[in-house]
Design a protein around this motif. Structure first.
Motif, PDB file in Angstrom:
ATOM      1  N   HIS A  10      -7.422   4.362   0.581  1.00 48.99           N
ATOM      2  CA  HIS A  10      -7.480   2.854   0.850  1.00 48.99           C
ATOM      3  C   HIS A  10      -6.082   2.166   0.776  1.00 48.99           C
ATOM      4  N   ARG A  11      -5.400   2.585  -0.122  1.00 44.64           N
ATOM      5  CA  ARG A  11      -3.873   1.919  -0.140  1.00 44.64           C
ATOM      6  C   ARG A  11      -2.627   2.645   0.051  1.00 44.64           C
ATOM      7  N   VAL A  12      -2.851   4.064   0.220  1.00 45.28           N
ATOM      8  CA  VAL A  12      -1.956   5.124   0.002  1.00 45.28           C
ATOM      9  C   VAL A  12      -2.143   6.088   1.151  1.00 45.28           C
ATOM     10  N   VAL A  13      -1.067   6.754   1.564  1.00 42.08           N
ATOM     11  CA  VAL A  13      -1.458   8.033   2.485  1.00 42.08           C
ATOM     12  C   VAL A  13      -0.478   9.305   1.780  1.00 42.08           C
ATOM     13  N   VAL A  71       3.099  10.816  -2.050  1.00 44.30           N
ATOM     14  CA  VAL A  71       2.366   9.314  -1.944  1.00 44.30           C
ATOM     15  C   VAL A  71       3.401   8.436  -1.242  1.00 44.30           C
ATOM     16  N   THR A  72       2.599   7.817   0.024  1.00 44.45           N
ATOM     17  CA  THR A  72       3.487   6.677   0.448  1.00 44.45           C
ATOM     18  C   THR A  72       2.433   5.439   0.361  1.00 44.45           C
ATOM     19  N   LYS A  73       2.981   4.249   0.486  1.00 42.90           N
ATOM     20  CA  LYS A  73       2.113   3.265   0.622  1.00 42.90           C
ATOM     21  C   LYS A  73       1.728   3.128   2.155  1.00 42.90           C
ATOM     22  N   GLN A  74       0.460   2.587   2.457  1.00 41.86           N
ATOM     23  CA  GLN A  74       0.083   2.232   3.852  1.00 41.86           C
ATOM     24  C   GLN A  74       1.037   1.530   4.639  1.00 41.86           C
ATOM     25  N   VAL A  79       8.513   7.607  -0.307  1.00 44.43           N
ATOM     26  CA  VAL A  79       7.823   8.164  -1.320  1.00 44.43           C
ATOM     27  C   VAL A  79       7.736   7.448  -2.467  1.00 44.43           C
ATOM     28  N   ILE A  80       6.719   7.030  -3.160  1.00 44.39           N
ATOM     29  CA  ILE A  80       6.502   6.575  -4.285  1.00 44.39           C
ATOM     30  C   ILE A  80       5.710   7.221  -5.436  1.00 44.39           C
TER      31      ILE A  80
END
Length: 189
Positions: A10-13, A71-74, A79-80
């Motif tokens: 929903h918020r990340v990829v 994990v990245t933000k959409q 990379v977060i």
């Protein structure tokens, strides 16, 4: 086998790491504020490179026994954090995750875990997912409880990190429990 894997939440990829991610990864696993809650001490640049290289190597093994994803933000390319499911027993996996301290409190860890759990139950056919969390990590405990995990007990002196032994609180989620509160992501692409 699906490689490279990309799963949209929903918020990340969630996606495979690349060696170009080393600085972003180092900002996470080299930060004492983050690793205080992990099962390993802070790592240096060479160790971050080795971690990424190992992750890439294991991602291409047949059969794949670990899904260790960036994990990245959409809409972003930095990379977060990371989310991981490693096989542990028959149709079972262990969940792990970490998010850069600067991104805490924004729901990225919850969405990353939710997304990977959904993938593990629906695409990988797992029956059980466990998570071992330090007893003082209230944010992580709250997150897995929100996702429907059940507390099973305490693993005494479970990990040696930051110079001492630490207990872990063991949580688990079964596939049929997930279905009843299905919060899975949009799917793999």
């Amino acid at each position: 086998m699906t490689y490279p894997l990309r799963i949209v939440g929903h918020r990340v990829v969630l996606c495979e790491f690349s060696i170009q991610d080393v600085e972003d990864v180092l900002a996470i696993i080299g930060d004492d504020k983050v690793t205080e809650w992990l099962s390993f001490d802070s790592r240096n640049r060479d160790q971050a490179i080795a971690m990424i290289e190992g992750t890439l190597e294991r991602a291409q093994q047949e059969p794949r026994t670990e899904y260790y994803l960036a994990v990245t933000k959409q809409g972003g390319d930095r990379v977060i954090g990371f989310a991981r499911i490693g096989y542990a027993g028959v149709n079972a996996g262990k969940l792990g995750y970490a998010i850069a301290a600067a991104e805490w409190g924004r729901g990225y860890a919850t969405d990353a875990a939710r997304t990977l759990i959904g993938y593990a139950f629906t695409e990988l056919g797992l029956h059980r997912i466990s998570a071992a969390i330090g007893p003082e990590n209230a944010a992580s405990i709250s997150m897995v409880e929100t996702l429907g995990f059940t507390r099973e007990g305490v693993l005494r002196d479970h990990v040696f990190t930051n110079g001492s032994w630490r207990d872990s609180v063991l949580y688990s989620l079964l596939k049929h429990e997930w279905r009843s509160c299905d919060r899975s992501a949009h799917g793999a692409r």
